[in-house]
Design an enzyme around this catalytic site. Structure first.
Site: not given
Ligand code: TA6
Length: 329
Positions: A203, A303
């Site tokens: 992420h 991400e």
């Protein structure tokens, strides 16, 4: 077993001898922290309640939390952090730090919005924390390698069990730092006797001097799911710009370029067919922990994921590797 250091064995000519450098290769099954005194570039520090591995190499530097195996900072020598880290970051046991590269595993996002095959391993999807449990737990340093041109760190999640999760999967994260690139390799092995399906994401938070002048290139004509509009499927036209809260799962077919006023990075992946582009904008920012009200103007996320339809299914004993490689244009 800990191998000692030894000069690289090169050819005998004087040029190679001048370039000769010391190579440390340290292997061990246990947590290597007690052997960091042998490292020329890696030191263990404390940040708040958390353990931090600080890499200070002549060509680059990096900061990595053992909790979540979370990279907070990577900067080539003379450059600033390629990653965004919240000014309000809190270093507390059991709580993911806002910024850097959180490891979302063994499910991505809201567990109840995951595919049925992932939810089948969850005893209560509605009670499950967002982005899995690995990002809030300690990982052990299981291997390191350091040389004149790079440093590699490998970490293993210490406890892969959770009361809500019923599959026996083991994640390992290898990070490779060099003067020109950052590479993360998240490998998951199915240690169980049954087939298992999981979702995940690296992420990554990126800084920008101006969100309005920030573009994500390489997604033209890509399908994406707009999670803010009933998970409708749409198609991207041109570069992705940010004009409001953005939370989309793209299915890219080529490397992605990240263009901010201060930097242009290329993001290459392996083992991933989904990329999440996110900015909370004004209203969602007010709901986020460790996040200043105006921080949405200084960050964006791209991400590297196996999310939604891109979830991964592993037979017993099988492995999957998710790779993220960032390099400067
Ligand atoms: O990846 C985008 C997202 O799922 C957003 O919806 C937002 O929730 C973000 O992740 C941050 O989640 P966190 O749990 O770290 O606050």
């Amino acid at each position: 077993m800990v191998a000692g250091s030894s000069p690289a064995r090169g050819a005998t000519n004087s040029k190679t001898q001048c370039q000769q450098h010391w190579v440390f290769l340290c292997l061990a099954g246990a947590d290597l922290l007690s052997r960091l005194s042998q490292s020329a570039f890696i030191r263990l520090q404390q940040r708040g309640e958390l353990e931090l591995l600080c890499v200070q190499h002549p060509l680059f530097s990096a900061d990595l939390l053992l909790q979540g195996a979370q990279l907070l900072r990577f900067a080539p020598a003379g450059d600033s952090n390629w990653l965004w880290l919240s000014e309000q970051a809190a270093y507390l046991q059991g709580q993911s730090v806002r910024g850097g590269i959180p490891v979302c595993w063994p499910w991505f996002g809201n567990a109840a919005m995951n595919p049925p095959a992932v939810q089948a391993h969850l005893t209560d999807s509605n009670a499950a924390p967002a982005h899995g449990f690995a990002r809030a737990r300690r990982w052990a340093l299981s291997h390191w390698y350091e040389a004149a041109d790079r440093v590699e760190l490998t970490l293993m999640l210490e406890d892969n069990r959770h009361p809500l999760w019923q599959a026996n999967l083991q994640p390992q994260l290898r990070l490779i730092f060099s003067a020109y690139a950052l590479q993360l390799e998240l490998t998951t092995r199915n240690q169980g006797s049954e087939t298992a399906t999981f979702s995940q994401a690296l992420h990554t938070y990126f800084p920008t001097a101006d969100i309005n002048a920030t573009r994500v290139q390489g997604l033209h004509d890509c399908r994406y799911i707009d999670t803010l509009e009933q998970w409708q499927e749409k198609t991207q036209t041109g570069a992705v710009a940010f004009h409001g809260e953005t939370d989309r799962i793209y299915y890219p077919s080529q490397p992605i370029q990240l263009h901010s006023p201060q930097r242009r990075l290329t993001l290459q992946t392996e083992g991933s067919r989904s990329a999440v582009v996110w900015n909370p904008w004004i209203n969602k920012s007010l709901t986020l922990s460790q996040f200043a009200a105006d921080a949405w103007q200084r960050m964006f996320c791209v991400e590297t994921a196996n999310a939604a339809a891109d979830a991964v299914t592993l037979a017993p004993g099988a492995e999957h590797r998710l790779v993220l490689r960032l390099s400067q244009d």
